[in-house]
Write a protein that holds these residues in place. Structure first.
Motif, PDB file in Angstrom:
ATOM      1  N   PRO A   1       0.576   5.736  12.533  1.00 44.02           N
ATOM      2  CA  PRO A   1      -0.696   6.015  11.863  1.00 44.02           C
ATOM      3  C   PRO A   1      -1.085   7.493  11.900  1.00 44.02           C
ATOM      4  CG  PRO A   1      -0.922   4.089  13.241  1.00 44.02           C
ATOM      5  CD  PRO A   1       0.423   4.677  13.533  1.00 44.02           C
ATOM      6  N   VAL A   2      -0.777   8.165  12.995  1.00 46.22           N
ATOM      7  CA  VAL A   2      -1.097   9.590  13.092  1.00 46.22           C
ATOM      8  C   VAL A   2      -0.264  10.391  12.086  1.00 46.22           C
ATOM      9  CG1 VAL A   2      -0.965  11.607  14.613  1.00 46.22           C
ATOM     10  CG2 VAL A   2      -1.838   9.442  15.488  1.00 46.22           C
TER      11      VAL A   2
ATOM     12  N   THR B   1      -2.313   7.297   4.179  1.00 47.08           N
ATOM     13  CA  THR B   1      -2.900   6.198   4.943  1.00 47.08           C
ATOM     14  C   THR B   1      -2.870   4.884   4.183  1.00 47.08           C
ATOM     15  OG1 THR B   1      -5.081   6.849   4.159  1.00 47.08           O
ATOM     16  CG2 THR B   1      -4.404   7.657   6.323  1.00 47.08           C
ATOM     17  N   GLY B   2      -2.690   4.909   2.890  1.00 44.93           N
ATOM     18  CA  GLY B   2      -2.588   3.681   2.113  1.00 44.93           C
ATOM     19  C   GLY B   2      -1.352   2.870   2.462  1.00 44.93           C
TER      20      GLY B   2
ATOM     21  N   LEU C   1       3.620  -0.475   6.208  1.00 44.07           N
ATOM     22  CA  LEU C   1       4.619   0.029   7.148  1.00 44.07           C
ATOM     23  C   LEU C   1       4.322  -0.281   8.609  1.00 44.07           C
ATOM     24  CD1 LEU C   1       5.436   3.518   5.637  1.00 44.07           C
ATOM     25  CD2 LEU C   1       6.741   1.418   5.446  1.00 44.07           C
ATOM     26  N   TYR C   2       3.053  -0.308   8.971  1.00 38.76           N
ATOM     27  CA  TYR C   2       2.705  -0.523  10.377  1.00 38.76           C
ATOM     28  C   TYR C   2       2.651  -2.021  10.634  1.00 38.76           C
ATOM     29  CZ  TYR C   2       0.759   0.872  14.874  1.00 38.76           C
ATOM     30  OH  TYR C   2       0.560   1.112  16.212  1.00 38.76           O
ATOM     31  N   ASN C   3       3.801  -2.627  10.522  1.00 40.81           N
ATOM     32  CA  ASN C   3       3.933  -4.075  10.602  1.00 40.81           C
ATOM     33  C   ASN C   3       5.229  -4.373  11.338  1.00 40.81           C
ATOM     34  OD1 ASN C   3       4.067  -6.797  10.092  1.00 40.81           O
ATOM     35  ND2 ASN C   3       3.792  -6.606   7.883  1.00 40.81           N
ATOM     36  N   ASP C   4       5.194  -5.343  12.210  1.00 35.70           N
ATOM     37  CA  ASP C   4       6.408  -5.674  12.963  1.00 35.70           C
ATOM     38  C   ASP C   4       7.528  -6.175  12.064  1.00 35.70           C
ATOM     39  OD1 ASP C   4       5.403  -4.907  15.367  1.00 35.70           O
ATOM     40  OD2 ASP C   4       4.731  -6.906  15.957  1.00 35.70           O
TER      41      ASP C   4
END
Length: 74
Positions: free
Chosen positions: A31-32, A40-41, A46-49
């Motif tokens: 996220p950073v 950030t969209g 992407l920030y998913n296991d």
């Protein structure tokens, strides 16, 4: 005996990708990075296991393959 530079690049890519994937899985690094890039969209996707763990597995396989090729050459 010469070391093939392509094989060392393959190992470096595998290790680097593995470290990056581990950092993204277990820390809030992704996220950073995405926020810094203005993307950030993509966080919901992407920030998913379901995405990060297969990427981690792929880089681990790539690292293992590169190590196997180096051992086989010796």
């Amino acid at each position: 005996m010469e070391i093939d530079p392509m094989k060392s690049k393959l190992l470096a890519l595998g290790i680097g990708g593995t470290v990056f994937a581990i950092l993204c899985c277990f820390t809030p690094l992704l996220p950073v990075v995405l926020t810094a890039l203005g993307l950030t969209g993509l966080l919901g996707v992407l920030y998913n296991d379901a995405v990060l763990l297969p990427v981690l597995a792929g880089f681990l396989i790539l690292t293992g393959y590169a190590l196997w090729r180096q051992k086989k050459q010796k």
